[in-house]
Enzyme design. Structure first.
Site, mmCIF file in Angstrom:
data_model
loop_
_atom_site.group_PDB
_atom_site.id
_atom_site.type_symbol
_atom_site.label_atom_id
_atom_site.label_comp_id
_atom_site.label_asym_id
_atom_site.label_seq_id
_atom_site.Cartn_x
_atom_site.Cartn_y
_atom_site.Cartn_z
ATOM 1 C CG HIS A 128 -35.953 -58.124 11.503
ATOM 2 N ND1 HIS A 128 -35.213 -57.875 12.633
ATOM 3 C CD2 HIS A 128 -35.470 -59.283 10.976
ATOM 4 C CE1 HIS A 128 -34.312 -58.838 12.787
ATOM 5 N NE2 HIS A 128 -34.458 -59.713 11.800
ATOM 6 C CG ASP A 164 -34.235 -64.891 14.261
ATOM 7 O OD1 ASP A 164 -33.233 -64.282 13.856
ATOM 8 O OD2 ASP A 164 -35.110 -65.338 13.502
ATOM 9 C CG HIS A 166 -30.586 -61.841 12.331
ATOM 10 N ND1 HIS A 166 -30.780 -63.140 11.910
ATOM 11 C CD2 HIS A 166 -29.551 -61.362 11.601
ATOM 12 C CE1 HIS A 166 -29.897 -63.434 10.965
ATOM 13 N NE2 HIS A 166 -29.145 -62.370 10.761
ATOM 14 C CG ASP A 247 -31.793 -66.916 12.069
ATOM 15 O OD1 ASP A 247 -32.041 -67.236 13.244
ATOM 16 O OD2 ASP A 247 -32.076 -65.789 11.605
#
Length: 363
Positions: A128, A164, A166, A247
Site C-alpha cells: 500500500h 492479499d 486488500h 489476511d
C-alpha cells in the site's frame, strides 16, 4: 539450482506498531521460529536482511517523504503531511528501520535470484505504500522497489501476483501502464482501499479480481486455474513475485473471506514452475496463529518440506506461547497443526461473473 533462501531480521522481533494496532502481533519471528523448530531452516538457507539506505528508496519514494520518515523515527513526533502518526500509520521507535529492512530484504531477494532461484521475504509485501506518504500500515513499498530492481538487472517481464485480502493500490500506482510488469490481484470487493475494480486495468498493466465476502477454497481454485495461471503463462515472465498476504483466511479480523491456508500453498506450487526466478513475500495477516501457520506452510512448500499432520512439541509450544490483545482464542488445531482443513463451498454468481468477464477480455 541453488536451495531457496529465507530472508529475515532481528528487527521484526523487537519492534511493534503499538499495543492496540493490528500489527502489534509477532509474525516473521513466529515463522522463523517454527521453521527452525521443524528443522526446515538450516543456517545456509537463511540470510539477514539489510536495512535499505535512503538513496535505495528514492526510485519510488519522494526524498522529502523518506527524510520525514527518518525524522519521525528520530523524534517520535507525527507528521500528518505524510500520514505519519495517524491511527493506521503510527510513529514508533523503528518506524524507518523496520520498513527499510523489509525493503532491503526485497532488494536482496532480487539479487539472490538474479541468475535464477527462489527467495522468501516474509517481512515484505508492503503493497500500500505510496510515493509521498504512508498508507495502510505500509511506509515503504517493498514490492515496487523489488520489482524495479529486477527490471534494473535487465529483465523485461515480471509478473506480480497478489493474494492479499486488500487491493495492491501502491503497486498499481508504481506500475500503471507498464508493459514490463503484469499485476494480478485477488482481493475482497468493497473493502479498503476501495480500489481494484474488475474494470480497472491500471492502464493495461493489471488484472483485478474482486471477490465477495465468504470467498472459499473452491472459488480460489477456479480463479487460480481459469484466470491467474493462464494470464501468467501468456505473459511468459522472467520473474514472478507472489505477495502472499495471510489476511484472506477465515480467522483474520480485517477481512470477511473464508479461505484456508491451503490456497497459499496451492498458489506457490502452481506459480513456481512458470518462471526461473521466484520471489515470495508476506503482506497482510493480523491473527497471530493463522499468519504464522500460513507463512510457515509457504516456506515448507518453497523448501520442499513435508508438512506434518501434527506438530512436534517444540513447534506446538511456539504457537501456544503467542498472545493477542483481542478476545478471540485459537482452536486446538491452530496450536497443533499447520495446514488448515479445506474450506470448500459453492461458487457464487459474483465469482462466476468476474471469471467470465476476465476470460472474455482475454479472448
Amino acid at each position: 539450482m541453488t536451495a531457496p533462501v529465507f530472508i529475515g531480521a532481528r528487527i521484526y522481533r523487537g519492534s511493534s506498531y503499538g499495543t492496540h494496532h493490528p500489527l502489534s502481533i509477532p509474525r516473521v519471528p513466529t515463522v522463523t521460529d517454527l521453521s527452525r523448530a521443524l528443522g526446515w531452516l538450516p543456517s545456509e538457507q537463511y540470510r539477514t536482511s539489510p536495512c535499505a539506505k535512503p538513496d535505495a528508496l528514492h526510485g519510488f519514494h519522494a526524498p522529502d517523504y523518506i527524510d520525514a520518515l527518518q525524522t519521525a523515527e528520530a523524534t517520535l513526533k507525527p507528521n500528518l503531511d505524510f500520514d505519519l502518526g495517524s491511527l493506521s500509520n503510527p510513529v514508533f521507535p523503528e518506524v524507518y528501520r523496520r520498513p527499510a529492512t523489509a525493503a532491503g530484504g526485497g532488494l536482496l531477494a532480487a539479487e539472490l535470484v538474479r541468475h535464477g532461484g527462489v527467495a522468501y521475504n516474509p517481512g515484505g509485501g508492503t503493497h500500500h505504500g505510496l510515493p509521498d506518504r504512508a498508507n495502510g500500515f505500509c511506509y515503504i513499498n517493498e514490492p515496487v522497489l523489488t520489482i524495479q530492481h529486477l527490471l534494473a538487472q535487465g529483465l523485461t517481464r515480471v509478473a506480480y501476483v497478489d493474494i492479499d485480502a486488500h487491493h495492491c493500490d501502491g503497486v498499481a500506482v508504481g506500475f500503471h501502464g507498464s508493459e514490463e510488469v503484469r499485476m494480478i490481484s485477488v482481493h475482497e470487493d468493497g473493502r479498503w482501499p476501495f480500489t481494484g475494480d474488475v474494470d480497472d486495468t491500471a492502464g493495461g498493466a493489471a488484472i483485478n479480481i474482486p471477490v465477495p465476502r465468504g470467498f472459499n477454497d473452491t472459488e480460489f481454485t477456479l480463479i487460480l486455474n481459469e484466470v491467474i495461471l493462464p494470464a501468467v503463462e501468456a505473459f511468459r515472465p522472467e520473474a514472478i513475485y507472489l505477495q502472499c498476504g495471510a489476511d484472506a483466511v477465515t480467522e483474520d479480523p480485517l477481512s470477511r473471506l473464508n479461505l484456508s491456508n491451503r490456497c497459499h500453498v496451492a498458489a506457490v506450487k502452481a506459480l513456481r514452475p512458470l518462471s526461473p526466478r521466484f520471489i515470495v513475500s508476506g503482506g497482510g495477516g493480523y491473527n497471530p496463529w493463522s499468519v504464522g501457520r500460513a507463512w510457515t506452510c509457504v516456506w515448507a512448500t518453497l523448501a520442499g518440506q513435508t508438512i506434518p499432520d501434527r506438530l512436534p512439541t517444540e513447534a506446538h509450544a511456539i504457537l501456544a506461547e503467542l498472545t493477542w490483545t483481542r478476545k478471540a482464542r485459537p482452536t486446538a488445531d491452530m496450536l497443533t497443526t499447520l495446514l488448515d482443513p479445506p474450506r470448500d463451498g459453492p461458487v457464487s454468481e459474483h465469482v462466476n461473473d468476474v471469471v467470465r468477464r476476465l476470460k472474455s477480455r482475454r479472448g
